[in-house]
Design a protein around this motif. Structure first.
Motif, short mmCIF file in Angstrom:
data_model
loop_
_atom_site.label_atom_id
_atom_site.label_comp_id
_atom_site.label_asym_id
_atom_site.label_seq_id
_atom_site.Cartn_x
_atom_site.Cartn_y
_atom_site.Cartn_z
N ASP A 128 -6.36 2.25 8.48
CA ASP A 128 -6.60 3.06 7.36
C ASP A 128 -4.80 3.11 7.90
O ASP A 128 -4.50 3.44 6.51
CB ASP A 128 -7.33 3.66 6.63
CG ASP A 128 -8.80 2.73 7.35
OD1 ASP A 128 -8.78 1.67 6.64
OD2 ASP A 128 -9.87 3.39 6.94
N GLY A 129 -4.92 3.99 9.00
CA GLY A 129 -3.77 4.72 8.70
C GLY A 129 -2.31 3.86 8.22
O GLY A 129 -1.38 4.08 8.25
N GLN A 130 -2.02 2.39 9.49
CA GLN A 130 -0.77 1.78 9.11
C GLN A 130 -1.36 1.24 7.99
O GLN A 130 0.31 1.56 7.74
CB GLN A 130 -1.47 0.71 10.28
CG GLN A 130 -1.48 1.22 11.63
CD GLN A 130 -2.07 0.00 12.66
OE1 GLN A 130 -2.68 -0.20 12.38
NE2 GLN A 130 -0.95 -0.20 13.48
N ILE A 131 -2.31 0.90 7.34
CA ILE A 131 -1.92 0.29 6.15
C ILE A 131 -1.36 1.56 4.95
O ILE A 131 -0.56 0.25 4.06
CB ILE A 131 -3.15 0.38 5.23
CG1 ILE A 131 -4.01 -0.85 6.19
CG2 ILE A 131 -3.63 -0.38 3.94
CD1 ILE A 131 -5.57 -1.97 5.92
N ASN A 132 -1.52 2.76 5.17
CA ASN A 132 -1.32 3.29 4.09
C ASN A 132 0.32 3.57 4.29
O ASN A 132 1.44 3.86 3.21
CB ASN A 132 -1.63 4.83 4.34
CG ASN A 132 -3.13 5.17 3.45
OD1 ASN A 132 -3.42 3.81 2.94
ND2 ASN A 132 -4.45 6.04 4.27
N VAL A 133 0.69 4.10 5.89
CA VAL A 133 2.15 3.44 5.34
C VAL A 133 3.05 2.56 5.71
O VAL A 133 4.57 2.05 4.86
CB VAL A 133 1.90 4.24 7.09
CG1 VAL A 133 4.10 3.56 7.67
CG2 VAL A 133 1.43 5.45 8.08
N LEU A 134 2.27 1.23 5.80
CA LEU A 134 2.57 0.18 4.84
C LEU A 134 2.82 -0.20 3.55
O LEU A 134 3.64 -0.11 2.97
CB LEU A 134 1.42 -0.93 5.23
CG LEU A 134 2.60 -2.70 5.20
CD1 LEU A 134 3.94 -3.07 6.45
CD2 LEU A 134 1.82 -3.94 6.33
N ARG A 135 1.61 0.32 3.07
CA ARG A 135 2.46 0.09 1.63
C ARG A 135 3.49 1.49 1.15
O ARG A 135 4.17 0.83 -0.19
CB ARG A 135 0.91 0.66 1.02
CG ARG A 135 -0.31 0.08 0.70
CD ARG A 135 -1.85 0.73 0.54
NE ARG A 135 -2.73 -0.06 0.65
CZ ARG A 135 -3.62 -0.19 1.04
NH1 ARG A 135 -3.80 1.92 0.58
NH2 ARG A 135 -5.33 -0.48 0.16
N SER A 136 3.39 2.18 1.20
CA SER A 136 4.46 3.02 1.24
C SER A 136 5.94 3.21 1.50
O SER A 136 6.36 2.63 0.53
CB SER A 136 4.34 4.87 2.26
OG SER A 136 4.71 5.64 1.78
#
Length: 254
Positions: A128-136
């Motif tokens: 989840d943390g990686q996905i949020n960073v990637l989205r940003s």
């Protein structure tokens, strides 16, 4: 793309070995638009596929062929070489939302498509943390290049040039600004994954492969120039891009 029965008449593909009668293929009557051709090596799978594709092409139906073994060349259907170095002539820009996709799915929908494509490159799902960073990171990259929902009707929206190396460079920039080791670890995982894509010239060529052009004119996509480890991912990503564009077009009108 839906093939209507009124568009393509039945295709005679051979003789039924049991009855001796002609064996017909009815494109417009396929329940879900999919056909599977099976058989042992040398039994004619490629020959039948080429015959059907050629017939559809002659019936003015755009045909897109993924040619993994360099044995599906068809007269009249152009060939686009996908691959690294001199063997490739166009780039797959899966990070660039098309104007039509922006208009129909919005930034959020296009963003999720890009995230899923990157996630599919690895054996493990992103956290989840990686996905949020990637989205940003992707959203910031789009903002820097002026890609917004309000730009969906502008020709400039289709002219952006976004490569995996651009995303990697932005992630490296953000990693340097990270304050904790946990954040840097998240960035390291994403950078390693994106770096695999940035190392493939198929994503870095100057001329992009246009999905709308594929749907309108068809093409044979020569896949042998792509590293073997990436061919499956490239094919899946292209299929997803094509289906997303078809979905954005809406129902086929009679």
């Amino acid at each position: 793309m839906v093939i209507r029965s009124i568009q393509v008449p039945p295709i005679n593909i051979g003789i039924d070995a049991l009855s001796g009668r002609g064996l017909g293929f009815f494109p417009g009557l396929c329940a879900n638009g999919h056909v599977e051709i099976t058989g042992s090596s040398g039994m004619g799978k490629s020959t039948v596929a080429k015959f059907i594709a050629s017939y559809l092409f002659c019936s003015k139906v755009p045909v897109v062929i993924f040619d993994f073994h360099d044995d599906l060349a068809i007269s009249g259907i152009r060939t686009l070489h996908l691959g690294d170095g001199a063997s490739g002539e166009c780039s797959i820009r899966f990070l660039e939302p098309t104007p039509l996709a922006l208009e129909v799915f919005g930034l959020r929908g296009c963003l999720e498509n890009a995230v899923r494509a990157i996630e599919a490159t690895g054996r493990r799902k992103l956290g989840d943390g990686q996905i949020n960073v990637l989205r940003s990171a992707i959203m910031e990259l789009w903002r820097r290049l002026g890609i917004t929902e309000s730009a969906s009707d502008s020709p400039a929206a289709a002219a952006k040039s976004i490569r995996p190396s651009d995303l990697r460079d932005l992630l490296l920039e953000k990693k340097d600004e990270a304050e904790s080791s946990r954040e840097r670890q998240i960035f390291d995982g994403l950078i390693n994954r994106v770096d695999v894509l940035a190392a493939c010239a198929i994503f870095e060529h100057e001329s992009p492969l246009r999905v709308d052009d594929l749907l309108q004119n068809g093409a044979r996509l020569h896949m042998q120039g792509i590293p073997a480890s990436m061919r499956g991912w490239v094919a899946r990503t292209l299929v997803n891009m094509i289906y997303a564009e078809i979905a954005a077009m809406g129902p086929v009108k009679e």
